[in-house]
Design a protein around this motif. Structure first.
Motif, PDB file in Angstrom:
ATOM      1  N   GLY A 124      34.776 -42.154   4.434  1.00  0.00           N
ATOM      2  CA  GLY A 124      33.726 -41.049   5.046  1.00  0.00           C
ATOM      3  C   GLY A 124      34.468 -39.747   5.672  1.00  0.00           C
ATOM      4  O   GLY A 124      33.625 -39.142   6.544  1.00  0.00           O
ATOM      5  N   ARG A 125      35.876 -39.989   5.811  1.00  0.00           N
ATOM      6  CA  ARG A 125      36.503 -39.012   6.436  1.00  0.00           C
ATOM      7  C   ARG A 125      37.263 -37.929   5.649  1.00  0.00           C
ATOM      8  O   ARG A 125      38.270 -37.278   6.102  1.00  0.00           O
ATOM      9  N   GLY A 126      36.574 -37.538   4.421  1.00  0.00           N
ATOM     10  CA  GLY A 126      37.693 -36.718   3.490  1.00  0.00           C
ATOM     11  C   GLY A 126      37.860 -37.594   2.305  1.00  0.00           C
ATOM     12  O   GLY A 126      37.445 -38.724   2.326  1.00  0.00           O
ATOM     13  N   PRO A 136      21.858 -32.287   3.330  1.00  0.00           N
ATOM     14  CA  PRO A 136      22.293 -33.322   4.358  1.00  0.00           C
ATOM     15  C   PRO A 136      23.107 -34.548   3.836  1.00  0.00           C
ATOM     16  O   PRO A 136      22.454 -35.570   3.152  1.00  0.00           O
ATOM     17  N   LEU A 137      24.471 -34.272   3.837  1.00  0.00           N
ATOM     18  CA  LEU A 137      25.597 -35.170   3.178  1.00  0.00           C
ATOM     19  C   LEU A 137      26.458 -35.491   4.398  1.00  0.00           C
ATOM     20  O   LEU A 137      27.434 -34.925   4.633  1.00  0.00           O
ATOM     21  N   PRO A 138      25.999 -36.707   5.379  1.00  0.00           N
ATOM     22  CA  PRO A 138      27.088 -36.819   6.288  1.00  0.00           C
ATOM     23  C   PRO A 138      28.439 -37.251   6.020  1.00  0.00           C
ATOM     24  O   PRO A 138      29.261 -37.101   6.895  1.00  0.00           O
ATOM     25  N   ASP A 139      28.608 -37.599   4.677  1.00  0.00           N
ATOM     26  CA  ASP A 139      30.122 -37.983   4.264  1.00  0.00           C
ATOM     27  C   ASP A 139      30.674 -36.914   3.624  1.00  0.00           C
ATOM     28  O   ASP A 139      31.849 -37.126   3.470  1.00  0.00           O
ATOM     29  N   LEU A 140      30.156 -35.545   3.710  1.00  0.00           N
ATOM     30  CA  LEU A 140      30.855 -34.547   3.289  1.00  0.00           C
ATOM     31  C   LEU A 140      30.773 -33.496   4.249  1.00  0.00           C
ATOM     32  O   LEU A 140      29.764 -32.908   4.438  1.00  0.00           O
ATOM     33  N   PRO A 141      31.840 -33.208   5.027  1.00  0.00           N
ATOM     34  CA  PRO A 141      31.726 -32.275   6.203  1.00  0.00           C
ATOM     35  C   PRO A 141      31.343 -30.904   5.800  1.00  0.00           C
ATOM     36  O   PRO A 141      32.069 -30.480   4.693  1.00  0.00           O
ATOM     37  N   ALA A 145      37.481 -30.555   8.822  1.00  0.00           N
ATOM     38  CA  ALA A 145      37.445 -31.579   9.838  1.00  0.00           C
ATOM     39  C   ALA A 145      38.288 -32.683   9.291  1.00  0.00           C
ATOM     40  O   ALA A 145      37.634 -33.897   9.522  1.00  0.00           O
ATOM     41  N   VAL A 146      39.183 -32.610   8.613  1.00  0.00           N
ATOM     42  CA  VAL A 146      39.804 -33.916   7.618  1.00  0.00           C
ATOM     43  C   VAL A 146      41.124 -33.821   8.329  1.00  0.00           C
ATOM     44  O   VAL A 146      42.186 -32.834   8.401  1.00  0.00           O
TER      45      VAL A 146
END
Length: 287
Positions: A124-126, A136-141, A145-146
Motif C-alpha cells: 500500500g505504499r506505491g 476514495p482509494l487510500p492505497d493510491l496516494p 508520497a512514495v
C-alpha cells in the motif's frame, strides 16, 4: 533494415468518458504518413481507435510494412514485472493488465482501482500515485508520497534519464501524466502483439511486417510550437509520423532502432527517437 511503407503515431488518452463529438484536445489523435502524404484522424474512444484503426491497419499493412508508435509507456522499471506477475517480462504485465483492468466502449475504466490493487501488493505504499481528490482509494496516494528505494524500484526507467522531460510511468494524474495511458494502453498492446506478423520493439526485432513501439510526442516540441496549431495534439502526431516516415524512406531509421541493453529489451521498453531529436527535426526539413 528495410523501411516502412506507412507510419502511424497515436496520441492516446486515459479519459474515463467519451471525448467530445467535435475534435478536441486531450483525446485520441492519429497521424498517418505514407507515399500519399500525411493525414490525421480523431477518435472519441479507445475502443473505436483500436477497432477501426489499429487492428485494420495491422492486417492491411501486408505486404507492405507498418510502424505504429504509441505515446504511452510499454514497460516499467526493472523488477516490477517479476513482483507483479512472477515473470521479469513486460509481456507478462500486458497480459496481467488485460485480465485485470476493465475498459468499456464508453471509456469508463478501472485504471485508478487497478493501480490501487497493485499498490496493495506492495504494502500500500506505491509505486503508483496520482488520482482525483474525490476518488476514495487510500492505497493510491493523491500526490507523490512514495519511497522508491524502500520499495526496491527505480522511479524512472533508463530511457527517462535520456529524455528527462518524460514523466515517470507511475504518475497517473495531473499535467503531463502518461501512467494512466500506459495502464489502459498496454492491454491493447497485448491484443495487437498476438496478431501474426506483429512485433513490439525493443522487445522484438524491428524486422517484422508490423512493428509497434513507444513514442514521446514532445521530441518535436519546437516544431510543434512553431506551427501554432489550433489543436496541439493533432500537430504532434502529424509531424512525428512525417518525421519518422521520412527517416525510414531515407534509410536513416536504423540508429533509432538500435538494440538497447537489457533490461530495456525485456522489461522497461524504450522511446523510439530518444536521444535523436536533431535527426527527427532534420527529417521535417527534408519532408
Amino acid at each position: 533494415m528495410s523501411g516502412f511503407d506507412r507510419v502511424i503515431v497515436a496520441d492516446w488518452s486515459a479519459a474515463g468518458v467519451l471525448s467530445p463529438v467535435r475534435p478536441s484536445p486531450d483525446a485520441i489523435w492519429l497521424g498517418s504518413t505514407d507515399a500519399g502524404g500525411t493525414e490525421t484522424r480523431y477518435f472519441r474512444s479507445r475502443a473505436e481507435a483500436e477497432a477501426e484503426a489499429f487492428l485494420a491497419a495491422a492486417i492491411a499493412a501486408r505486404p507492405g510494412r507498418l510502424l505504429i508508435g504509441f505515446d504511452f509507456p510499454l514497460g516499467y522499471p526493472a523488477g516490477f514485472a517479476a513482483r507483479l506477475t512472477g515473470q521479469p517480462q513486460a509481456r507478462a504485465v500486458w497480459r496481467w493488465l488485460a485480465g485485470s483492468l476493465t475498459d468499456g466502449p464508453d471509456n469508463r475504466n478501472s485504471r485508478f482501482e487497478t493501480a490501487a490493487r497493485i499498490n496493495r501488493g506492495f504494502g500500500g505504499r506505491g509505486p503508483f500515485w496520482g488520482r482525483p481528490r474525490s476518488l476514495p482509494l487510500p492505497d493510491l496516494p493523491e500526490t507523490k508520497a512514495v519511497d522508491y528505494p524502500a520499495l526496491g524500484l527505480a522511479e524512472r526507467r533508463q530511457v527517462e534519464t535520456v529524455e528527462p522531460r518524460a514523466q515517470p510511468v507511475w504518475k497517473l494524474y495531473t499535467t503531463g501524466a502518461a501512467g494512466g495511458q500506459g495502464l489502459v494502453g498496454q492491454p491493447m498492446i497485448h491484443r495487437l502483439s498476438a496478431l501474426p506478423g506483429v512485433a513490439v520493439w525493443p522487445f522484438d526485432s524491428p524486422e517484422a511486417p508490423v512493428v509497434l513501439t513507444e513514442v514521446y510526442l514532445s521530441l518535436l516540441a519546437r516544431a510543434v510550437a512553431a506551427e501554432a496549431a489550433s489543436i496541439k495534439d493533432e500537430a504532434q502526431v502529424r509531424l512525428l509520423s512525417r518525421a519518422l516516415w521520412t527517416l525510414s524512406q531515407a534509410g536513416s531509421l536504423g540508429p533509432l532502432l538500435a538494440t538497447p541493453p537489457a533490461p530495456v529489451t525485456t522489461e522497461e521498453g524504450w522511446i523510439l527517437g530518444a536521444g535523436h531529436k536533431a535527426a527527427l527535426a532534420g527529417a521535417l526539413q527534408c519532408a
